[in-house]
Scaffold this motif. Structure first.
Motif, PDB file in Angstrom:
ATOM      1  N   GLY A  47       5.916   3.446  -0.164  1.00 26.91           N
ATOM      2  CA  GLY A  47       5.320   2.134  -0.377  1.00 26.91           C
ATOM      3  C   GLY A  47       6.389   1.080  -0.201  1.00 26.91           C
ATOM      4  O   GLY A  47       7.566   1.339  -0.414  1.00 26.91           O
ATOM      5  N   GLU A  48       5.974  -0.108   0.192  1.00 25.83           N
ATOM      6  CA  GLU A  48       6.909  -1.210   0.385  1.00 25.83           C
ATOM      7  C   GLU A  48       8.046  -0.818   1.334  1.00 25.83           C
ATOM      8  O   GLU A  48       9.206  -1.209   1.146  1.00 25.83           O
ATOM      9  CB  GLU A  48       7.464  -1.681  -0.956  1.00 25.83           C
ATOM     10  CG  GLU A  48       6.384  -2.125  -1.926  1.00 25.83           C
ATOM     11  CD  GLU A  48       6.913  -2.424  -3.311  1.00 25.83           C
ATOM     12  OE1 GLU A  48       8.132  -2.565  -3.486  1.00 25.83           O
ATOM     13  OE2 GLU A  48       6.088  -2.515  -4.222  1.00 25.83           O
ATOM     14  N   GLY A  49       7.733   0.036   2.320  1.00 25.26           N
ATOM     15  CA  GLY A  49       8.708   0.414   3.339  1.00 25.26           C
ATOM     16  C   GLY A  49       9.750   1.417   2.906  1.00 25.26           C
ATOM     17  O   GLY A  49      10.752   1.594   3.598  1.00 25.26           O
ATOM     18  N   MET A  61       0.837  -1.183   0.000  1.00 24.52           N
ATOM     19  CA  MET A  61       0.000   0.000   0.000  1.00 24.52           C
ATOM     20  C   MET A  61       0.882   1.246   0.000  1.00 24.52           C
ATOM     21  O   MET A  61       1.846   1.338   0.749  1.00 24.52           O
ATOM     22  CB  MET A  61      -0.902  -0.018   1.228  1.00 24.52           C
ATOM     23  CG  MET A  61      -1.708   1.221   1.386  1.00 24.52           C
ATOM     24  SD  MET A  61      -2.867   1.019   2.738  1.00 24.52           S
ATOM     25  CE  MET A  61      -3.770   2.507   2.545  1.00 24.52           C
ATOM     26  N   THR A  62       0.528   2.205  -0.836  1.00 23.26           N
ATOM     27  CA  THR A  62       1.284   3.444  -0.942  1.00 23.26           C
ATOM     28  C   THR A  62       0.562   4.548  -0.181  1.00 23.26           C
ATOM     29  O   THR A  62      -0.657   4.682  -0.278  1.00 23.26           O
ATOM     30  CB  THR A  62       1.444   3.853  -2.407  1.00 23.26           C
ATOM     31  OG1 THR A  62       2.074   2.785  -3.110  1.00 23.26           O
ATOM     32  CG2 THR A  62       2.277   5.102  -2.545  1.00 23.26           C
ATOM     33  N   THR A  63       1.327   5.340   0.583  1.00 20.52           N
ATOM     34  CA  THR A  63       0.758   6.475   1.291  1.00 20.52           C
ATOM     35  C   THR A  63       1.435   7.749   0.804  1.00 20.52           C
ATOM     36  O   THR A  63       2.626   7.745   0.493  1.00 20.52           O
ATOM     37  CB  THR A  63       0.956   6.351   2.814  1.00 20.52           C
ATOM     38  OG1 THR A  63       2.359   6.278   3.091  1.00 20.52           O
ATOM     39  CG2 THR A  63       0.265   5.116   3.357  1.00 20.52           C
ATOM     40  N   LEU A  64       0.652   8.813   0.717  1.00 19.01           N
ATOM     41  CA  LEU A  64       1.172  10.125   0.350  1.00 19.01           C
ATOM     42  C   LEU A  64       1.042  11.038   1.557  1.00 19.01           C
ATOM     43  O   LEU A  64      -0.003  11.035   2.224  1.00 19.01           O
ATOM     44  CB  LEU A  64       0.382  10.719  -0.814  1.00 19.01           C
ATOM     45  CG  LEU A  64       0.808  10.301  -2.208  1.00 19.01           C
ATOM     46  CD1 LEU A  64       0.581   8.845  -2.449  1.00 19.01           C
ATOM     47  CD2 LEU A  64       0.138  11.150  -3.235  1.00 19.01           C
ATOM     48  N   SER A  65       2.100  11.798   1.846  1.00 20.93           N
ATOM     49  CA  SER A  65       2.052  12.708   2.983  1.00 20.93           C
ATOM     50  C   SER A  65       2.913  13.937   2.716  1.00 20.93           C
ATOM     51  O   SER A  65       3.890  13.876   1.978  1.00 20.93           O
ATOM     52  CB  SER A  65       2.517  12.009   4.260  1.00 20.93           C
ATOM     53  OG  SER A  65       3.823  11.504   4.102  1.00 20.93           O
TER      54      SER A  65
END
Length: 180
Positions: free
Chosen positions: A67-69, A1-5
């Motif tokens: 994503g993917e750490g 899962m990809t997060t944007l911040s």
């Protein structure tokens, strides 16, 4: 899962190593984003460290995709400091790591920057990108308007001069057609 911040100045400083690695990967994969290859890691770290004051002062906003750490992408908005230009911002340094390309990260970062620009009261965005680059097709497909090209504007990572294309996009209430 990809997060944007969005990164604040402390988070930016804590991420300079990852951001430097992303910058190096982007330059070494041939993207013309202001640097020549080979890009030294110390120089890439110093460049990102130099952005911290602008983030602290609110003149630069930086978002990252993780994503993917690990950090896979970034984009920034530069906000002018003059009273007659506070309605606009420049989209800068949209980068996606080679391992993250083709997954919609560039588009997601672009949409995030556009939405955040609207939330900040910006009604006009502008950018420049290497003519005929993959980024140019992304901007076109995202509704940006091509203004024109400037010949021999910037050197590619290999040092060869290339034209750049200028794009703009009206966002927020200003983007709606008159009478809508």
């Amino acid at each position: 899962m990809t997060t944007l911040s969005r990164l604040d100045a402390l988070q930016l400083r804590a991420s300079v190593g990852e951001l430097a690695d992303l910058l190096i990967d982007t330059v070494h994969s041939g993207a013309s984003i202001g640097f020549l290859a080979p890009l030294d890691r110390r120089a890439a770290i110093a460049w990102w460290e130099g952005r911290t004051a602008a983030v602290s002062a609110g003149r630069l906003a930086v978002w990252v995709a993780r994503g993917e750490g690990r950090l896979l992408g970034t984009v920034g908005l530069v906000f002018p400091d003059k009273p007659n230009s506070r309605h606009r911002a420049e989209l800068v340094k949209l980068m996606v790591h080679r391992d993250g390309r083709g997954q919609g990260l560039g588009r997601a970062l672009l949409k995030t920057a556009e939405a955040e620009a609207v939330a900040a009261g910006v009604t006009l965005l502008h950018l420049d990108t290497e003519t005929d680059s993959p980024a140019e097709s992304l901007y076109r497909s995202a509704g940006w308007t091509r203004l024109g090209a400037i010949p021999d504007y910037a050197a590619s990572p290999s040092g060869e001069l290339h034209p750049t294309t200028i794009f703009y996009k009206r966002v927020g209430a200003e983007a709606a057609p008159l009478g809508a």
